[in-house]
Design an enzyme around this catalytic site. Sequence first.
Site, PDB file in Angstrom:
ATOM      1  CB  CYS A 241      -0.946  -0.013   1.195  1.00 35.32           C
ATOM      2  SG  CYS A 241      -1.989   1.446   1.266  1.00 35.32           S
TER       3      CYS A 241
ATOM      4  CB  CYS B 295      -0.611   2.491   4.025  1.00 34.49           C
ATOM      5  SG  CYS B 295      -2.067   1.751   3.299  1.00 34.49           S
ATOM      6  CG  ASP B 296       3.062   1.256   4.628  1.00 33.25           C
ATOM      7  OD1 ASP B 296       2.738   1.803   5.696  1.00 33.25           O
ATOM      8  OD2 ASP B 296       2.740   0.095   4.341  1.00 33.25           O
TER       9      ASP B 296
END
Length: 316
Positions: free
Chosen positions: A140, A143-144
């Site tokens: 992701c 997300c990251d």
Amino acid sequence: MENVIIIGTGPAGYTAAIYAARAELKPVILTGDQPGGQLTTTSEVENFPGFPDGIMGPELMNKMQAQAERFGTRVEFGIMVTNVEKNDDGTFAVHTKPVFADAVTVMQTKTVIVASGATARYLGIEGEEQYIGGRGLTACAVCDGAFFKGVPVAVIGGGDSACEEADFLTKYASKVYLVHRRDELRASKIMAKRVMEHPKIEMVWNSQLAGYKEAENGNINAIVLDNTVDGSTSDLPVEGVFMAIGHTPNTSFLSTDLMDLDPSGYAIPVPGKTATKTPGIFVAGDVADTVYRQGITAAGLGCAAALEAEKFLSGH
Ligand code: NAP
């Protein structure tokens, strides 16, 4: 006879539980084999509203669980659903089994909220799991991505997700390698053009990820690539690896008599609703989402599913 059984404990499931519990429906939520869902495999979550300093994924999910329990949700841990059947009177029989045992228990319920999520595909290379969730391997970028500022990263895959992730990562990474096993992208023309023309993205064609190399601290510092044309092997120095080879929706326990599924297995609700073709079954979160796949969108749909289930119950 339960009022509502919620299948899955990601943001969709827990938000549905919070709303259903506050409506005094005494919901039961079944965690499956990954309590907390996909967010428990990520590290810091920086884009969930309400947490200006970020929050660790597992901690966020623990808070959602506590909030659901506070209003009377019963959480059943380690329970997998193997089948959902419709009873003659319109209620449902939910067949369950513990993750580590075979004993089948059938639970009866008036409504079901399916929030079983999707599982990002990884390659299954030996030892791969140790790098997921903070050591360089993730599925992701949203997300990251921000954890890889100024360092080279690789995205694995050749579809729209891979192109989207690669494009997104150019905001942070010093360089983005898009590693694809063929010499032509599967992605839509416009996405393909965007990545191929991007000065920070370099295409690595005909290459299959075959292994990871790590630095002294145990984090990834290179990947091993097999050339799918000439069979040669090479190392590519990167600190982040973003897997974008597709997701598998967790719908194998659902019969198409009760739930429409698209060719990839994603649940299809009634347009604009969380209701499905079967009155009393609702669906929320990534299990029905091929577009957004975010914790907050899943939470919003979990809320909608609980509100629709409550209305359904009061109308029957
Ligand atoms: P996808 O279209 O199925 O693409 C998966 C990619 O991963 C393919 O390029 C595939 O290679 C590669 N792959 C699969 N298994 C692999 C393996 N074992 N080793 C190496 N590579 C492997 O999946 P997706 O990109 O997640 O997209 C899913 C759906 O969502 C698609 O319909 C897509 O159009 C849609 N989507 C749309 C948007 C958008 O419109 N903004 C964004 C994201 C996704 P091959 O090409 O060789 O098969």
